[in-house]
Design an enzyme around this catalytic site. Structure first.
Site, mmCIF file in Angstrom:
data_model
loop_
_atom_site.group_PDB
_atom_site.id
_atom_site.type_symbol
_atom_site.label_atom_id
_atom_site.label_comp_id
_atom_site.label_asym_id
_atom_site.label_seq_id
_atom_site.Cartn_x
_atom_site.Cartn_y
_atom_site.Cartn_z
ATOM 1 N N TYR A 141 0.810 -1.210 0.000
ATOM 2 C CA TYR A 141 0.000 0.000 0.000
ATOM 3 C C TYR A 141 0.849 1.268 0.000
ATOM 4 O O TYR A 141 0.370 2.349 -0.348
ATOM 5 C CB TYR A 141 -0.942 0.022 1.197
ATOM 6 C CG TYR A 141 -2.036 -1.027 1.172
ATOM 7 C CD1 TYR A 141 -2.220 -1.845 0.063
ATOM 8 C CD2 TYR A 141 -2.879 -1.214 2.258
ATOM 9 C CE1 TYR A 141 -3.204 -2.804 0.035
ATOM 10 C CE2 TYR A 141 -3.880 -2.181 2.234
ATOM 11 C CZ TYR A 141 -4.033 -2.967 1.121
ATOM 12 O OH TYR A 141 -5.010 -3.929 1.095
ATOM 13 N N LYS A 187 3.660 -15.450 2.407
ATOM 14 C CA LYS A 187 3.664 -16.201 1.155
ATOM 15 C C LYS A 187 5.126 -16.508 0.817
ATOM 16 O O LYS A 187 5.646 -16.182 -0.259
ATOM 17 C CB LYS A 187 2.982 -15.397 0.049
ATOM 18 C CG LYS A 187 2.716 -16.187 -1.234
ATOM 19 C CD LYS A 187 1.757 -17.340 -1.045
ATOM 20 C CE LYS A 187 1.484 -18.034 -2.377
ATOM 21 N NZ LYS A 187 0.719 -19.291 -2.214
ATOM 22 N N ASP A 219 -2.612 -18.539 1.775
ATOM 23 C CA ASP A 219 -3.705 -19.271 1.155
ATOM 24 C C ASP A 219 -4.230 -20.366 2.081
ATOM 25 O O ASP A 219 -5.444 -20.604 2.157
ATOM 26 C CB ASP A 219 -3.303 -19.847 -0.203
ATOM 27 C CG ASP A 219 -1.867 -20.327 -0.260
ATOM 28 O OD1 ASP A 219 -1.157 -20.237 0.755
ATOM 29 O OD2 ASP A 219 -1.445 -20.794 -1.332
ATOM 30 N N ASP A 243 -5.521 -6.977 5.708
ATOM 31 C CA ASP A 243 -6.723 -6.341 5.175
ATOM 32 C C ASP A 243 -7.692 -7.406 4.661
ATOM 33 O O ASP A 243 -8.889 -7.418 4.989
ATOM 34 C CB ASP A 243 -6.315 -5.388 4.051
ATOM 35 C CG ASP A 243 -7.439 -4.485 3.593
ATOM 36 O OD1 ASP A 243 -8.562 -4.615 4.105
ATOM 37 O OD2 ASP A 243 -7.195 -3.652 2.705
ATOM 38 N N ASP A 247 -11.205 -9.131 6.790
ATOM 39 C CA ASP A 247 -12.515 -9.047 6.143
ATOM 40 C C ASP A 247 -13.121 -10.441 5.987
ATOM 41 O O ASP A 247 -14.329 -10.629 6.189
ATOM 42 C CB ASP A 247 -12.395 -8.385 4.776
ATOM 43 C CG ASP A 247 -12.249 -6.872 4.867
ATOM 44 O OD1 ASP A 247 -12.146 -6.356 5.995
ATOM 45 O OD2 ASP A 247 -12.226 -6.209 3.818
#
Length: 375
Positions: A141, A187, A219, A243, A247
């Site tokens: 970001y 990851k 994942d 983020d 959610d």
């Protein structure tokens, strides 16, 4: 206790949910003998339209001079300001950076009253109590370079050792006061930034021998959050992974509208519901204010060190839910008709228990009692 709080209603449903958060904050002040001064300013789309900046100078000045900041929601509007692309969502990112709040704390628990309203089986969500600790000022970001040129779009994931180390310490310190378990998400089978993340997180873990530590690929974590969410205590994540995963975790409760968050690490704490601006339902009076109201509880706890008052807010929320009330998003066949955003705020304010007293008469029971208890 006196305190000064900046309210930034923002966009979409932000003003609606923040209105109910303020109602509950004022009820806390009245019931517990505190005085909270609330000032308001612009952020997001309205600020962009009026000032050409999603975080104007006036808002910046106010933010660094208060005890805490509470945000409603920031929209996704993109405008051209003097020929330059301007994104309303940058207002929130810039505010976090301004305040130096690198640690985003997102608790996820399933109230008993909502176990049967979750889209997952009750045996999977009953007893879920986890916290996502999301790094907030680094990663993709904020990484440079970024842009769109000649038909190619690019963003850059960048993390320094200091950024990873300090958010890891935050996660381990939090875990020590909970069930003493940290799961770091990355990851590392693909990304260099994640390989580095895993290495630094493992180094920090050696300073906390009393805390169980493991790393998990993102994942797999996304799958495990649905398959076996009770295995998690504290999830340590990068900016983007946190983020997304927080959610996803909202599915356990049944609605993104129920979750609060706190952004800490600087001198001024920033609090906000996890949900976005939801422009499709703005102005209809159906938005869920629980995320904003529970963010007030986190504000009381973390900024003002008022655990009793914070507990009173959480208890009031639980009592209202246990009595069958809820906005449409968490209704799912509840025994009462869905209530409006404002009604939900009234009910929770009315269910607050002043210190040293029994529950307000009827506050968690009849309609009249709940209405009479509101400020």
């Amino acid at each position: 206790m006196d305190g000064r709080i900046l309210f930034l209603p923002g966009d979409g449903i932000g003003p609606e949910v923040l209105r109910e958060a303020r109602r509950v904050l004022e009820a806390i002040g009245e019931n517990f003998g505190h005085r909270f001064e609330v000032v308001e300013a612009l952020i997001g789309d309205d600020a962009l339209e009026r000032f050409g900046d999603p975080l104007p100078d006036e808002t910046r000045a106010l933010a660094i001079g208060v005890d805490a900041v509470l945000v409603g929601a920031v929209g996704l509007a993109v405008r051209s300001v003097d020929g330059v692309r301007a994104d309303a969502s940058r207002g929130l990112l810039d505010l976090r950076k301004l305040l130096g709040n690198y640690a985003n704390i997102r608790p996820v628990s399933v109230p008993t009253a909502l176990v049967d309203r979750s889209p997952l089986r009750p045996d999977r969500v009953r007893g879920v109590d986890l916290v996502v600790v999301r790094e907030l000022l680094g990663g993709i970001y904020f990484g440079r370079p970024r842009g769109i040129e000649d038909g190619v779009a690019y963003d850059t994931e960048v993390y320094t050792e200091e950024e990873i180390r300090r958010i890891s310490v935050s996660a381990f310190e939090l875990a020590r006061g909970r069930r003493k378990k940290v799961t770091s998400i990355d990851k590392a089978n693909v990304l260099e930034s994640s390989i580095f993340w895993r290495r630094i997180a493992e180094e920090v873990s050696r300073d906390y021998p009393d805390v169980e530590f493991s790393s998990m690929l993102v994942d797999n974590c996304a799958m495990q959050l649905i398959h076996n969410p009770r295995q998690f205590d504290v999830l340590l994540t990068s900016n983007m992974f946190g983020d997304i995963l927080s959610d996803e975790a909202a599915v356990l409760v049944g609605s993104l509208g129920t979750l609060p968050s706190a952004s800490v690490g600087g001198d001024v704490g920033l609090y906000e519901p996890v949900h976005g601006a939801a422009p499709d339902i703005a102005g209809r009076g159906i938005a869920n204010p629980l995320g904003a109201i529970l963010s007030v509880a986190m504000l009381l706890d973390l900024t003002f060190a008022l655990p009793e008052e914070a507990g009173a807010v959480r208890d009031a929320v639980n009592r209202v839910l246990e009595n069958g009330y809820g906005t449409a998003d968490i209704h799912a066949g509840g025994r009462r008709a869905p209530v409006s955003t404002a009604r939900m705020g009234e009910l929770i304010a009315g269910a607050l228990r002043p210190p040293g007293t029994a529950a307000m008469a009827g506050a968690a029971g009849t309609e009249g009692g709940a209405r009479g208890g509101a400020c």
